[in-house]
Design an enzyme around this catalytic site. Structure first.
Site, short mmCIF file in Angstrom:
data_model
loop_
_atom_site.label_atom_id
_atom_site.label_comp_id
_atom_site.label_asym_id
_atom_site.label_seq_id
_atom_site.Cartn_x
_atom_site.Cartn_y
_atom_site.Cartn_z
CG ASP A 161 -1.82 -1.25 1.19
OD1 ASP A 161 -2.84 -1.10 -0.08
OD2 ASP A 161 -2.47 -1.31 2.48
CG ASP A 164 -6.53 -4.67 -0.83
OD1 ASP A 164 -6.17 -4.56 0.36
OD2 ASP A 164 -6.22 -2.99 -0.73
C1 DX5 Z 1 -6.85 -0.46 2.42
C2 DX5 Z 1 -4.89 -0.94 2.30
C3 DX5 Z 1 -5.45 -2.84 2.75
C4 DX5 Z 1 -4.93 -2.77 4.28
C5 DX5 Z 1 -6.03 -4.37 4.39
O1 DX5 Z 1 -6.20 0.71 2.66
O2 DX5 Z 1 -5.00 -1.10 0.66
O3 DX5 Z 1 -4.47 -3.09 1.71
O4 DX5 Z 1 -3.44 -2.94 3.90
O5 DX5 Z 1 -5.31 -4.30 5.94
P1 DX5 Z 1 -6.32 -5.61 6.65
O6 DX5 Z 1 -6.17 -6.60 5.99
O7 DX5 Z 1 -5.88 -5.46 7.33
O8 DX5 Z 1 -7.44 -4.85 6.90
ZN ZN Z 2 -4.86 -2.15 -0.46
#
Ligand code: DX5
Ligand code: ZN
Length: 222
Positions: A34, A174
């Site tokens: 990210d 995601d």
């Molecule tokens: C949110 C990101 C995700 C995040 C997901 O802005 O795009 O990729 O890292 O994290 P988890 O799995 O903890 O929800």
């Molecule tokens: Zn992401």
């Protein structure tokens, strides 16, 4: 074959190389970076330099998820970092086809990310241009959030649209993905589960990966 992609946002930043090794040993299929600008989202996160530094730690695919306002300005960075896929957010694009072409010309796969507020109908005409459709289960910015209601239904609708395309893009989900909802998301049509907190905060990542895969097989056998 369902892929599990590890989102490094939730990894221990003091030991990122070891975290990549840990996740690969635990059986993940790819890595998700990210990249946040503190403007498109209220957070800062990984950068192309992190991707470059970690490239030698794994041969698995690296996805850059650009949660930032000016994807056009930083795209030039990625060929050298060996990003396999670049995911741009729909609501940051002024000229989608032009940016897709820029990504493609660097031999990088094209991903398109949708926030929970981006409706499929206006955007679906672009699905034939991309390799990966990323459906955010949360509002972008932070890991560890709960998945928004309606995410499975959105994936189900996306699946119907995507299945009519010859070169159909993969569907990734995601944000908020965990053992308890993984099978449901796959049943709705997800090909790739992007998981941060649920992997990196689990006491035994390999067990979690295994349990996710088993829950999917179990739900498919019904
Ligand atoms: C949110 C990101 C995700 C995040 C997901 O802005 O795009 O990729 O890292 O994290 P988890 O799995 O903890 O929800
Ligand atoms: Zn992401």
């Amino acid at each position: 074959m369902i892929q599990i992609c590890a989102s490094l946002l939730a990894a221990d930043y003091a030991r990122l190389g070891e975290e990549v090794n840990r996740a690969e040993k635990a059986g993940v299929d790819s890595f998700h970076f990210d990249m946040m600008d503190g403007h498109y989202v209220q957070n800062l996160a990984l950068t192309p330099d992190h991707m470059k530094a970690l490239r030698s730690y794994s041969n698995l695919q690296f996805h850059a998820h650009l949660e930032l306002d000016n994807p056009d300005d930083i795209l030039f960075n990625f060929a050298a970092m060996q990003a396999d896929t670049i995911i741009v957010q729909w609501n940051t694009l002024t000229d989608p086809l032009r940016i897709f072409e820029k990504i493609r010309s660097q031999n990088i796969r094209i991903g398109l990310g949708l926030t929970p507020d981006d409706a499929l109908d206006t955007i679906s005409r672009f699905f034939r241009e991309i390799d990966l459709l990323l459906i955010l289960g949360v509002y972008p910015g932070f890991g560890g959030q709960s998945i928004q209601p309606g995410t499975s239904e959105k994936i189900r609708s996306a699946r119907k649209i995507v299945d009519q395309i010859d070169n159909r893009p993969d569907i990734a989900v995601d944000g908020g993905v965990k053992l308890e909802n993984a099978a449901d998301l796959v049943r709705a049509g997800a090909d790739i589960l992007i998981m941060g907190t649920a992997l990196f905060q689990s006491s035994n990542m390999a067990e979690t990966v295994k349990a996710v895969r088993e829950s999917i097989v179990e739900s498919q056998s019904h």
